[in-house]
Write a protein that holds these residues in place. Sequence first.
Motif, PDB file in Angstrom:
ATOM      1  N   HIS A 141       0.813  -1.217   0.000  1.00 25.29           N
ATOM      2  CA  HIS A 141       0.000   0.000   0.000  1.00 25.29           C
ATOM      3  C   HIS A 141       0.842   1.261   0.000  1.00 25.29           C
ATOM      4  N   SER A 168      -3.682   3.313   3.662  1.00 24.44           N
ATOM      5  CA  SER A 168      -3.826   1.883   3.933  1.00 24.44           C
ATOM      6  C   SER A 168      -5.288   1.491   3.857  1.00 24.44           C
ATOM      7  N   LYS A 174      -6.156  -0.623  -3.507  1.00 26.71           N
ATOM      8  CA  LYS A 174      -5.140  -0.144  -4.448  1.00 26.71           C
ATOM      9  C   LYS A 174      -4.573  -1.231  -5.374  1.00 26.71           C
TER      10      LYS A 174
END
Length: 727
Positions: A141, A168, A174
């Motif tokens: 992340h 995060s 992501k």
Amino acid sequence: MMKRQLWTPIVVASFCAIGISKTSLAGPDVIVGELPSVWHWTSGGAINGMRAYSVATTSCNIGDEEFSWVETTNKHPVIGQNLYRLSNGRIEQIGMSWLKHGFCALQESDCGTCTPAGPGCTDALGVGCSDPYGSNLNGQHSRLGPRFEVDATKGVFPFPYSNPGGTSGNNIFKRIQVLETDLTTPGALYFIEGQYIHPEDASAGNGDNNASYRRVTVSGSFSLSPQGSTERELAAIYAWRDHGNGVDSPDNSVTIAPVDYALGDRFIAGSKVIDLGNGLWRYEYAVFNLNSDRSAGGVSIPIAPGTVISNVGFHDVDYHSGEPYDNTDWTSSVTSTEVSWNSPATYLADPNTNALRWGTMYNFYFEANVPPTSGDMTIAMFKPSSIPTLTAGLEVPGTPPDCNDNSIDDPCDVNCGLPGCDVPGCGLSSDCNGNSVPDECEADCDRNGQPDTCDIAATPSLDCNLNGILDICEPDCDHDGIPDDCETDSTVAFSDDFETDQGWTVSNDASLTTGAWERADPQQTNRPAGICQPGDDHSPSGTLCFVTEAQAGAQAGSFDVDGGPTILTSPAFDVSSGLATLEFWFWFYSETGDAMTLEASDNNGSSWTQVAVFTASASFWQQYTVLLDDHITPSSQTRFRLSIVDTGAASYTEAAIDDVVVTSPNCQGATGDYDNNGHIDLADYAAFQLCFEGPAGNQCGQAFDYTVDGVIDMTDFQDWTSSINGP
């Protein structure tokens, strides 16, 4: 050596090179040299129906200058990771990640001879050197930044990068996100893609070769395993062509066309047209934005007036994890001259609307009633540009036919309401079966003014053998109104279900290495595109058939036809009475255009006449029927044979035959009772006379071919009259 969070100085070693690059350009030039592994972040189960992955990447500097690789500035690469699915003639992007930000470069030699920029992991990548990032590292992340801040054409982005969704999150945050259901498509192929963007690469004009792809397989636990080799400097859209007919089996019907606004400002467009039968074609298009910051906001395909368009569709890939872009689908429209798709808003109205931005691929598709021709797709720029549109040379719908030569397209002949059809003379033709072909252009063997297909649809009993031809128009040797191949009173001249040996022979060319015909119980083999070889014969109560080498082997191509031909020849049979119908069940599978040829002989094989060539691949048993009289003169020494040859291309070809039957009708001669009332009288005479002299609408089918010579003329009338009146 894959990077970890901590590094120690290393000595540059000599490893086996991954492969030779396609191009080597002046200045720094980064490519993706290898995609060695994939990290599965949702091994504990899907999150909101999503699976998440990150891909290991090995970069290579194939240029002649060093690259900056500085973690604390924007003089480093960003790395995009994508996932694609190829199924049923369409390739789609089904997942994408945020961008991994690079940090120092190892100086390895996986791309050839490395001239290190320094010891260990340093702030530059040397000429010829490689730098690996592990799959876990590419999904951390803290090192993933958004796509929206990157100008891929110039290779620039702000640093530090922003985190609009936070730094995060959960295990899909992501990373490459893909719906679990998109990973369960039967027979689909899957591909990962990695792409590097770097400011020095872009400024050197080397940004058009930065994406590479590799095939992966999906396990039962949804892990992804790389297969084959990495296809360097090729975006995944090329997998559509290179694997379109199965693994490593190219689909040459796919057209791929790079479209450049300028150097380093590239789209890649592709097309495939699929003949659906019954006068319909499916048009598949994909556009991948490799690195164009100006992006695309519209796509259009030209059509001719009168073209009937249906089943228009669109597919994109969703942004996630806080990217500001809208995911609303594009809208489509159909006019008399084009099929088009457009983003929900213009750039000036909403810069964050759903546009075709760099690193993404969108699909566009529809069905049309006309076959393809060469033409241009138009791609409209999203951001205001001095050149507002680009074109890609692809396949597009052609011009609708004009079967009656009245200068009006056939669809307009039957329907003025279609786009572009409101012209003088439109709508004057009937179309009883709704296929957009004027009735006057279709088969009408009984000359009643209505296509035969509509006669049969209204009265199915008029087509006893379900072959789409009116019974009255088929051969009928005894003129009883029942076609010969529907007669129950027939003689079986030969039959074979292959459970016993009846004397078939097999001959093979010296070039044949595998796949010879043999009488055996077949073992099923499979390919992504379908079943190659059946797992059983066709006979409900049997086990044997003739098949091109029955073993399955370690893979589908182990015992398929290679070389050849291999020829299967029947024993001789007596059909000297004529009107011989050959019927059998067959299996034929081929991915690259190989063919199975049927030939017949009336002289015990001294010479052969071609009857049919089978090229359509299918993963099921099919029935075939033919009147041998149409090709040879049936005799007491009639035979037929099937031959298959591998064309030499990488292919998978299998065939089988079962349940052969040869029959001849028991004809008692023509009675001349054309109205089937049990009497030969003036009504029969009138019916025969009307066949030639009456108004349109009277039937004059094969029942009136009294001499059975395939021609209905006055000779038939005269012979019939003589037979009734006597000499």
